[in-house]
Design a protein around this motif. Structure first.
Motif, mmCIF file in Angstrom:
data_model
loop_
_atom_site.group_PDB
_atom_site.id
_atom_site.type_symbol
_atom_site.label_atom_id
_atom_site.label_comp_id
_atom_site.label_asym_id
_atom_site.label_seq_id
_atom_site.Cartn_x
_atom_site.Cartn_y
_atom_site.Cartn_z
ATOM 1 N N SER A 168 42.328 35.804 37.861
ATOM 2 C CA SER A 168 40.751 35.794 37.946
ATOM 3 C C SER A 168 40.318 34.395 37.975
ATOM 4 O O SER A 168 39.630 33.937 38.966
ATOM 5 C CB SER A 168 40.143 36.573 36.988
ATOM 6 O OG SER A 168 40.172 37.969 36.884
ATOM 7 N N HIS A 191 38.522 32.133 40.900
ATOM 8 C CA HIS A 191 37.131 31.731 40.756
ATOM 9 C C HIS A 191 37.246 30.289 41.366
ATOM 10 O O HIS A 191 36.137 29.748 41.706
ATOM 11 C CB HIS A 191 36.950 31.658 39.316
ATOM 12 C CG HIS A 191 35.584 31.048 38.751
ATOM 13 N ND1 HIS A 191 34.419 31.552 39.384
ATOM 14 C CD2 HIS A 191 35.401 30.242 37.788
ATOM 15 C CE1 HIS A 191 33.466 30.938 38.821
ATOM 16 N NE2 HIS A 191 33.916 30.230 37.694
ATOM 17 N N ASN A 225 35.035 28.659 44.202
ATOM 18 C CA ASN A 225 34.164 27.572 43.800
ATOM 19 C C ASN A 225 34.386 26.527 44.717
ATOM 20 O O ASN A 225 33.415 25.829 45.260
ATOM 21 C CB ASN A 225 34.587 27.054 42.197
ATOM 22 C CG ASN A 225 33.756 27.859 41.250
ATOM 23 O OD1 ASN A 225 33.053 28.760 41.604
ATOM 24 N ND2 ASN A 225 34.044 27.602 39.807
ATOM 25 N N TRP A 284 31.971 36.786 38.026
ATOM 26 C CA TRP A 284 33.279 36.548 38.866
ATOM 27 C C TRP A 284 33.092 37.832 39.717
ATOM 28 O O TRP A 284 33.405 37.812 40.972
ATOM 29 C CB TRP A 284 34.425 37.042 37.872
ATOM 30 C CG TRP A 284 35.016 35.888 37.126
ATOM 31 C CD1 TRP A 284 34.337 34.443 37.489
ATOM 32 C CD2 TRP A 284 35.784 35.809 36.210
ATOM 33 N NE1 TRP A 284 35.006 33.897 36.368
ATOM 34 C CE2 TRP A 284 35.981 34.374 35.776
ATOM 35 C CE3 TRP A 284 36.892 36.872 35.700
ATOM 36 C CZ2 TRP A 284 36.965 33.904 35.002
ATOM 37 C CZ3 TRP A 284 37.533 36.432 34.798
ATOM 38 C CH2 TRP A 284 37.721 35.020 34.287
ATOM 39 N N GLN A 332 30.894 36.903 42.925
ATOM 40 C CA GLN A 332 31.848 35.806 43.639
ATOM 41 C C GLN A 332 32.563 36.681 44.559
ATOM 42 O O GLN A 332 32.865 36.234 45.676
ATOM 43 C CB GLN A 332 32.485 34.873 42.857
ATOM 44 C CG GLN A 332 32.589 33.662 43.519
ATOM 45 C CD GLN A 332 33.546 32.483 42.452
ATOM 46 O OE1 GLN A 332 34.006 33.115 41.685
ATOM 47 N NE2 GLN A 332 32.823 31.474 42.975
#
Lengths: 511, 143
Positions: free
Chosen positions: A259, A263, A267, A350, A353
Motif C-alpha cells: 500500500s 501511494h 504521489n 489511499w 488514490q
C-alpha cells in the motif's frame, strides 16, 4: 580465523557444551561481566523491557542490553523508511500503543491534540480517535512522533547506560546457575565477552529479510539488483528512474508495504508528473468480505484484505486474546490460521488514490504468482506470471519489480536463535517460530530459578498474536516483569506504584 | 476498547461507583430540582446511578457484547460508548418514573445523567489505565 583458535575466543570445548562452567570460560580466556538481567537485541523490544524494569524499581546497573544498534528504533526506522513510511508518514499502529509510556495514556492522539497550535488541530485527533473504525479510519501516529517519544523516555530512564555494543553470538546455560550470553566486540580486533546473568531476554526482531526464491534465482543468475528489488532494501533509484522516464512497475504483495509503495508511486505521478504504469500482483486476490462464519468475517475487496492493524484488535487484550490463551494446542493453531493473513488498513486517502488510478488506467491488479523473471529487451524485465484460474504462464515486460510480500526468514537464520534451538532446549511453535509460554518464557531453556524470555516477531505463533507490534512488546514486557516479580527479582507494579510512576513520567523525572 | 463481557461489566460497575458516585455527590445539590429537599434529590440521583449499574449489567452489556460479535476486530469504538448513553438514559428515566414511581424532573435528570456519563466515559478512556496498568490487556477486567 575459525572460532576457537585463539586465547579469549570460543574454544571447541565451549562450542560443543550445552552447559558452561565458570572454569571453562576462564580456561578459554573469555572475560566475564556480571549483569543480573541481560536483554539481547537492543531494538524496541529491549527498550520497552528496560523501561518496565526501571518503572518497577529495578536498578539501572543490573541491566545490560547487548546490541549492534545505536538507538532502539534504528532498525524499525530503516525498515519503515525504505518501505515508504518515513518519519513524516503515519505508521500502522494504534494511538494508545505507546512504547514510551506503558499506560498508553496520554495516547499519541491526545498528545497531538495538546501539542496543536489551532482549535482545528486540537479537535481533529480527538474526533478521529472518538469515531475511529466507524466514521473515520483508525488514528495512527507519525513514525517521527513515536521516535521522539522513545528518545525522551530513553533519556528519562537512563537507557543509554545499559548498552553494550557488539554482536550477540549465543546464550548457554551456566552450570552454577543462570546463563552466559556471549557478545562479540569489534574494537580493532575481535573480542568475546561473556555476560553472566540470572535472566536473559531475547528481543532480536526479524531473523532476516525474506527474499522469495524467484528473486534469489534472478539475482544469482543475472547479478542484477537494480530492476528486481525487495521493498525492505533501499530502492529509491526505482522511483527516481520512473520520474525521469515513463515505465511500468510490477508491485507484488497485499500488505501495508505494498500500500505504501503504491501511494508513493501515485504521489510521484500526481506531484512530479511521472508516467508510471502500475501492475499489482497479489497471490491471494480478495474480492469481498471473507471468513469462516458470520461472526468471523474480515472486510475485503479489490484484491485487498482490510484490517486496521497486523492482527484483529481484540487479540491485543480483548476476547480473542483470552480465547487464544484458553484454547488447546490444536484449536489455537486453527485460530491462528483463521486470524492470520496479509492485510492492509482501509485508509480513505489511499482508497481515493487507487480509485483514481484505476479510472485513469494506470493501475491494474493481477491475481497470481511470479513463476520466474528473465532479462527482457531494452533493459526491461520479462516476468512470467502464473495467474489464478489459468494454466501456463503469461509474459509481461516491465521496467521494475518491487517485491513487498514479506519480511521474515526462518528463525535459524539468526545465530543466537539457531544456537538456542540446538543447545539450550528451545523449541518451535505451530508457526515454526520460537515457542514461548503465556509468560513469554522459553520453556525448554528454564534453568533452576533462572529464566530465559523472548519477545517480538520471533515468538509469533505461541499464545499471544500481536507480538510484533508496539503494544505487543509492551504486553510482553509487562508480563515478563510480573513473572520476575513472582520470582522475587523485582517489585510488582501495583496501583500505587503505577500512579506514582505515571506522575514521574508526566513530569519527565527519573523513575 | 476491546472488552470481554466480564470486562465490560466490571469496568462499568467500578467506574459508576467511584468516579460516577463522587460526581453524583458533587453535582446533586446543584441540580435545578426546584424546592425538593436535598435528601430527596440525593435519593433520586443515587437510585439513577444504581439503575444504570443494574440495567447495564443484566441488559445492556450482554446486548452490546452480542453486537460486538459481528465486528471482525471484536472492538467497541469509543463513539458507541458515548452514544449508548441515549437509550440507557431513556430507559433509566422511564423505569424511575413508571416502575420505581419517583417524582423525577426531566431537566435535572438529563443534567445529572449526561454529565455522569461523560465523567465515566472520560475515565474509561485513559485515566483508568494509570492505576490499573494491566486493565487494557485483560479486556477491561479489574479482578
Amino acid at each position: 580465523m575459525p572460532e576457537g583458535d585463539a586465547a579469549g575466543d570460543l574454544s571447541a570445548e565451549l562450542l560443543s557444551s550445552p552447559v558452561w562452567t565458570d572454569a571453562q570460560l576462564a580456561r578459554a580466556g573469555i572475560p566475564v561481566v556480571d549483569a543480573p538481567f541481560v536483554s539481547i537485541g537492543g531494538g524496541m523490544g529491549s527498550f520497552v523491557m528496560v523501561d518496565l524494569l526501571r518503572i518497577s524499581g529495578f536498578p539501572l546497573e543490573n541491566i545490560k542490553v547487548l546490541t549492534t544498534s545505536d538507538y532502539p528504533w534504528e532498525n524499525y526506522e530503516y525498515l519503515t523508511g525504505v518501505g515508504q513510511l518515513p518519519p513524516g508518514y503515519r505508521i500502522r499502529s494504534d494511538s494508545a500503543s505507546t512504547p514510551d509510556n506503558i499506560w498508553g495514556f496520554p495516547s499519541y492522539a491526545v498528545r497531538a491534540a495538546f501539542g496543536a497550535r489551532s482549535v482545528r488541530g486540537f479537535i481533529a485527533p480527538i474526533w478521529n480517535v472518538l469515531t475511529e473504525n466507524l466514521l473515520t479510519d483508525y488514528w495512527t501516529p507519525l513514525a517521527g512522533q513515536v521516535f521522539q517519544g522513545m528518545s525522551r523516555e530513553a533519556d528519562r530512564i537512563g537507557y543509554w547506560q545499559t548498552l553494550a555494543k557488539g554482536q550477540a553470538r549465543m546464550v548457554r546455560r551456566r552450570a552454577e546457575g543462570g546463563y552466559f550470553s556471549i557478545l562479540t566486540v569489534e574494537e580493532g580486533s575481535t573480542r568475546r565477552i561473556a555476560y553472566r546473568s540470572s535472566f536473559v531476554h531475547l528481543a532480536v526482531g526479524y531473523p532476516s529479510v525474506r527474499f522469495l526464491p524467484d528473486l534469489q534465482a534472478y539475482r544469482r543468475r543475472y547479478n542484477d539488483g537494480y530492476r528486481f528489488v525487495n521493498a525492505y532494501e533501499p530502492h529509491e533509484h526505482v522511483y527516481d528512474d520512473l520520474v525521469k522516464q515513463p515505465g511500468t512497475v510490477l508491485v507484488r504483495g497485499g500488505g501495508i508495504t505494498a500500500s505504501a509503495i503504491l501511494h508513493r508511486l501515485f504521489n510521484d505521478r500526481e506531484r512530479l508528473g511521472a508516467q508510471t504504469q502500475v501492475l499489482h500482483l497479489m497471490r491471494t486476490h480478495v474480492d469481498s468480505s471473507h471468513g469462516p462464519h458470520v461472526f468471523m468475517r474480515r472486510r475485503g475487496g479489490d484484491g485487498w484484505a482490510y484490517q486496521g492493524f497486523n492482527w484483529p484488535k481484540a487479540s491485543w487484550g480483548g476476547q480473542l486474546k483470552v480465547r487464544m490463551e484458553k484454547l488447546g494446542d490444536e484449536e489455537r493453531l486453527r485460530m491462528w490460521q483463521t486470524i492470520k493473513g496479509t492485510t492492509t488498513p482501509y485508509r480513505k486517502g489511499w482508497q481515493k488514490q487507487l480509485r483514481k488510478a484505476r479510472a485513469d488506467g494506470c493501475y491494474r491488479t493481477l491475481a497470481g504468482q511470479i513463476d520466474h523473471v528473465d532479462p527482457g529487451p531494452d533493459g526491461t524485465l520479462a516476468t512470467f506470471i502464473r495467474e489464478r484460474d489459468s494454466t501456463g504462464t503469461r509474459r509481461i515486460d516491465v521496467n521494475f519489480v518491487i517485491d513487498a510480500t514479506g519480511l521474515v526468514g526462518d528463525i535459524t537464520e539468526h545465530r543466537v536463535l539457531a544456537d538456542l534451538l540446538e543447545y539450550t532446549g528451545a523449541e518451535r511453535n505451530g508457526l515454526g517460530r520460537l515457542q514461548v509460554s503465556p509468560t513469554f518464557e522459553v520453556p525448554g531453556a528454564r534453568h533452576g530459578d533462572s529464566r530465559l524470555y523472548a519477545a517480538g516477531a520471533t515468538t509469533e505463533g505461541s499464545y499471544y498474536a500481536p507480538v510484533d507490534s508496539l503494544l505487543g512488546l509492551q504486553y510482553a514486557a509487562l508480563t515478563i516483569c510480573d513473572d520476575l516479580a513472582r520470582l522475587g527479582f523485582c517489585r510488582r507494579i501495583g496501583p500505587i506504584r503505577s500512579i506514582s510512576q505515571w506522575w514521574k513520567w508526566m513530569r519527565n523525572v527519573t523513575p | 476498547m476491546t472488552p470481554t463481557l466480564a470486562g465490560r461489566i466490571q469496568s462499568r460497575l467500578f467506574l459508576l461507583f467511584t468516579a460516577g458516585l463522587v460526581w453524583t455527590l458533587l453535582i446533586t445539590p446543584l441540580l435545578p430540582a426546584g424546592f425538593a429537599p436535598l435528601t430527596q434529590s440525593y435519593r433520586t440521583t443515587l437510585i439513577a446511578l444504581v439503575l444504570v449499574a443494574v440495567l447495564g449489567t443484566v441488559l445492556w452489556e450482554p446486548l452490546y457484547h452480542l453486537l460486538q460479535q459481528f465486528r471482525w476486530e471484536k472492538d467497541w469504538p469509543a463513539i458507541l460508548i458515548l452514544l449508548q448513553g441515549v437509550p440507557e438514559g431513556w430507559l433509566v428515566y422511564v423505569v424511575m418514573r413508571d416502575v420505581v414511581d419517583l417524582p423525577v424532573g426531566v431537566l435535572p435528570f438529563v443534567i445529572h445523567f449526561a454529565t455522569t456519563w461523560l465523567v465515566v466515559f472520560a475515565c474509561l478512556h485513559g485515566p483508568l489505565r494509570v492505576p490499573f496498568i494491566r486493565w487494557r490487556f485483560r479486556g477491561g477486567r479489574l479482578i
